[in-house]
Design a protein around this motif. Structure first.
Motif, PDB file in Angstrom:
ATOM      1  N   SER A   5       0.817  -1.218   0.000  1.00 29.13           N
ATOM      2  CA  SER A   5       0.000   0.000   0.000  1.00 29.13           C
ATOM      3  C   SER A   5       0.848   1.264   0.000  1.00 29.13           C
ATOM      4  O   SER A   5       0.350   2.358  -0.269  1.00 29.13           O
ATOM      5  CB  SER A   5      -0.927   0.014   1.228  1.00 29.13           C
ATOM      6  N   ASN A   7      -2.961  -0.105  -6.491  1.00 28.30           N
ATOM      7  CA  ASN A   7      -2.187   1.129  -6.532  1.00 28.30           C
ATOM      8  C   ASN A   7      -1.668   1.420  -7.937  1.00 28.30           C
ATOM      9  O   ASN A   7      -1.592   2.578  -8.362  1.00 28.30           O
ATOM     10  CB  ASN A   7      -1.014   1.062  -5.552  1.00 28.30           C
ATOM     11  N   PHE A  26       2.665   8.648  -3.898  1.00 27.12           N
ATOM     12  CA  PHE A  26       2.217   7.558  -3.034  1.00 27.12           C
ATOM     13  C   PHE A  26       3.062   7.468  -1.771  1.00 27.12           C
ATOM     14  O   PHE A  26       2.533   7.359  -0.666  1.00 27.12           O
ATOM     15  CB  PHE A  26       2.274   6.214  -3.786  1.00 27.12           C
ATOM     16  N   ASN A  58       2.262   9.928   0.915  1.00 25.77           N
ATOM     17  CA  ASN A  58       0.888   9.905   1.424  1.00 25.77           C
ATOM     18  C   ASN A  58       0.541   8.531   1.992  1.00 25.77           C
ATOM     19  O   ASN A  58       0.549   8.347   3.207  1.00 25.77           O
ATOM     20  CB  ASN A  58      -0.086  10.314   0.315  1.00 25.77           C
ATOM     21  N   THR A  59       0.276   7.547   1.136  1.00 24.25           N
ATOM     22  CA  THR A  59      -0.010   6.201   1.649  1.00 24.25           C
ATOM     23  C   THR A  59       1.229   5.603   2.314  1.00 24.25           C
ATOM     24  O   THR A  59       1.115   4.805   3.242  1.00 24.25           O
ATOM     25  CB  THR A  59      -0.482   5.276   0.517  1.00 24.25           C
ATOM     26  N   MET A 113       1.294   6.569   5.967  1.00 23.62           N
ATOM     27  CA  MET A 113       0.302   5.783   6.718  1.00 23.62           C
ATOM     28  C   MET A 113       0.783   4.351   6.915  1.00 23.62           C
ATOM     29  O   MET A 113       0.633   3.765   7.997  1.00 23.62           O
ATOM     30  CB  MET A 113      -1.044   5.799   5.984  1.00 23.62           C
ATOM     31  N   ALA A 114       1.356   3.775   5.855  1.00 17.79           N
ATOM     32  CA  ALA A 114       1.854   2.396   5.933  1.00 17.79           C
ATOM     33  C   ALA A 114       3.017   2.289   6.910  1.00 17.79           C
ATOM     34  O   ALA A 114       3.124   1.316   7.670  1.00 17.79           O
ATOM     35  CB  ALA A 114       2.285   1.912   4.545  1.00 17.79           C
ATOM     36  N   TRP A 158      -6.114   8.346  -2.002  1.00 17.05           N
ATOM     37  CA  TRP A 158      -5.350   7.719  -0.902  1.00 17.05           C
ATOM     38  C   TRP A 158      -6.275   6.886  -0.014  1.00 17.05           C
ATOM     39  O   TRP A 158      -5.878   5.814   0.470  1.00 17.05           O
ATOM     40  CB  TRP A 158      -4.624   8.778  -0.067  1.00 17.05           C
ATOM     41  N   SER A 217      -6.961   3.686  -1.897  1.00 21.72           N
ATOM     42  CA  SER A 217      -5.760   2.841  -1.891  1.00 21.72           C
ATOM     43  C   SER A 217      -5.621   2.080  -0.576  1.00 21.72           C
ATOM     44  O   SER A 217      -5.447   0.858  -0.564  1.00 21.72           O
ATOM     45  CB  SER A 217      -4.515   3.703  -2.128  1.00 21.72           C
ATOM     46  N   MET A 218      -5.715   2.788   0.545  1.00 16.69           N
ATOM     47  CA  MET A 218      -5.536   2.136   1.843  1.00 16.69           C
ATOM     48  C   MET A 218      -6.660   1.152   2.119  1.00 16.69           C
ATOM     49  O   MET A 218      -6.426   0.049   2.631  1.00 16.69           O
ATOM     50  CB  MET A 218      -5.476   3.192   2.951  1.00 16.69           C
ATOM     51  N   ASP A 254      -6.195  -2.002  -0.311  1.00 17.79           N
ATOM     52  CA  ASP A 254      -4.963  -2.754  -0.043  1.00 17.79           C
ATOM     53  C   ASP A 254      -5.012  -3.473   1.304  1.00 17.79           C
ATOM     54  O   ASP A 254      -4.592  -4.626   1.419  1.00 17.79           O
ATOM     55  CB  ASP A 254      -3.747  -1.830  -0.079  1.00 17.79           C
ATOM     56  N   SER A 310      -5.411   4.722   9.533  1.00 20.12           N
ATOM     57  CA  SER A 310      -5.483   5.443   8.257  1.00 20.12           C
ATOM     58  C   SER A 310      -6.568   6.512   8.278  1.00 20.12           C
ATOM     59  O   SER A 310      -6.369   7.632   7.799  1.00 20.12           O
ATOM     60  CB  SER A 310      -5.745   4.456   7.109  1.00 20.12           C
TER      61      SER A 310
END
Length: 451
Positions: free
Chosen positions: A176, A185, A199, A202-203, A206-207, A388, A391-392, A395, A442
């Motif tokens: 992610s 993604n 990515f 941003n993601t 978070m990841a 985003w 995506s989260m 994923d 997230s």
């Protein structure tokens, strides 16, 4: 109206057949895609332009498909050939790395560095799973990581299931973080024109935060089981040497250089203007040229069924887009949220996560891209923020059940094949709470950062 009903019906039938797993999924999407072209676009709409727009072949022959000097954004309508070509190129590169023993060497080397102690292996393998999945398909990562984990478990006398479950989750989490980590993604990035840097900032943040929390979570959940096995004193001298995993030393060095080149090109593609389609093609050609003796073998090992699955999927989703169904869905979400960005973020993350826990997250992501575009326009909210969230949700949600993502299926299958079956109860009891935890992190992160 008839075209809309038929497009929805074809989509629902496709989803149902994919979930049933009675027919191979690439056959399902191709047949449903053909039905969309013939019945929806042909018989109902009498629109050849819709057919050509959905097939989208002409985009391949444009300069912008291979090189984008400005802020050009690729159309999400129809078949996303950038996604397909990029995945094809990465598949060839990964097969080249596997042939020379790269993945097995890496796993054995890390185990050797921590002196084959169970808890350190457990933690380092989770981190390695996440990092590798940032650049390599999570299926490939888990395929090799699970196999080596089982081998180490038999040598060190521990239950491999806790490690495999943790590795699966971390692979999905790592995927992610970047544009090339997970198929959803790749689809989001190529459809909306976002870069690797977009990515990762941003993601990826978070990841990264979630990975720290998840390592602590899985340690708390599994450390008692693994601590017992850590008491088994193992002499490192009796363990296999990591060097023995390398089957072709020259090829190993070349594969490492190609992988490094791929990472550099992906990280800098926003600055260089090289598209992911160009990068995928370039990496594939270099791999085949430097492995000329094994080129045919590498090409034969490519998962063409997955690529065909994408082709059919994009056509069916194109049917929903061309008939205006996705705009209706976007309007519905907009009405529920009342234009409130926080509510939109929460809806997208949690609905995506719940849906992806039970159905393939790839078609869900492909379907939702035009929806979030419409939401952004209709409600005057930032499209990247919605991207985003999508995506989260897609994923991470796939991690919750054994069938939610391909990596889950592969990891549990490897364990079962070696005599360590993983039931739904044990899987969900340990992994579903981790999924909820990351979705919560997230959601809160996006509230504080973007709202």
């Amino acid at each position: 109206m008839i075209a809309q009903v038929l497009a929805v019906l074809i989509f629902v039938v496709m989803f149902a057949l994919i979930i049933s797993e009675k027919i191979e999924r690439h056959i399902v999407t191709l047949v449903c895609g053909l039905a969309t072209l013939v019945f929806v676009f042909g018989l109902c709409m009498h629109s050849m332009s819709s057919i050509w727009d959905t097939l989208n072949v002409r985009s391949i022959f444009t300069v912008g498909f291979w090189y984008q000097a400005g802020e050009a954004v690729e159309s999400s309508s129809g078949i996303n050939w950038s996604t397909i070509i990029f995945i094809l190129g990465m598949m060839i590169m990964v097969e080249g790395m596997a042939r020379v023993g790269f993945f097995r060497w890496l796993c054995m080397k890390i185990a050797q560095l921590v002196h084959y102690r169970t808890i350190p292996i457990f933690i380092t393998f989770m981190i390695m799973s996440a990092i590798l999945a940032m650049f390599i398909d999570s299926i490939t990562v888990i395929l090799f990581l699970a196999a080596v984990t089982v081998e180490l478990a038999q040598l060190l006398k521990f239950d491999p299931i806790p490690m495999i479950l943790s590795e699966i989750f971390c692979a999905n989490l790592g995927g992610s973080a970047t544009m090339c980590g997970d198929p959803p993604n790749i689809i989001i990035g190529t459809s909306l024109g976002y870069s690797f840097a977009d990515f990762i900032t941003n993601t990826g943040v978070m990841a990264g935060i979630s990975l720290i929390v998840i390592i602590i979570y899985f340690y708390i959940v599994f450390h008692k089981e693994l601590a017992v096995s850590s008491k088994n004193a193992i002499s490192p001298e009796k363990m296999p040497d990591a060097k023995d995993a390398i089957t072709d030393k020259k090829g190993f060095v070349v594969s490492c250089l190609i992988f490094f080149c791929a990472v550099v090109m992906l990280v800098t593609h926003a600055q260089t203007g090289l598209t992911v389609a160009f990068i995928g093609t370039f990496i594939a050609l270099v791999t085949l040229i430097t492995s000329a003796k094994y080129a045919k073998e590498l090409i034969m090992k490519v998962d063409y069924k997955t690529l065909l699955f994408f082709v059919g999927l994009f056509v069916v989703v194109g049917g929903l887009e061309q008939t205006g169904i996705l705009e209706v869905i976007a309007g519905f979400i907009g009405d529920i949220s009342g234009g409130n960005l926080k509510l939109m973020i929460a809806i997208i993350i949690w609905v995506s996560a719940i849906a992806s826990a039970f159905v393939d997250n790839i078609p869900f992501a492909a379907t939702m891209i035009p929806v979030i575009k419409s939401l952004s326009i209709d409600n005057n909210v930032s499209l990247p923020i919605l991207a985003w969230a999508l995506s989260m949700g897609t994923d991470i949600g796939g991690s919750a059940t054994p069938i939610g993502a391909s990596a889950n299926v592969v990891g549990t299958s490897v364990a079962a094949k070696e005599g360590y079956p993983v039931g739904w109860g044990r899987y969900c009891a340990k992994v579903a709470p981790a999924t909820v935890l990351v979705c919560l992190i997230s959601t809160l992160f996006m509230f504080f950062r973007y709202c």
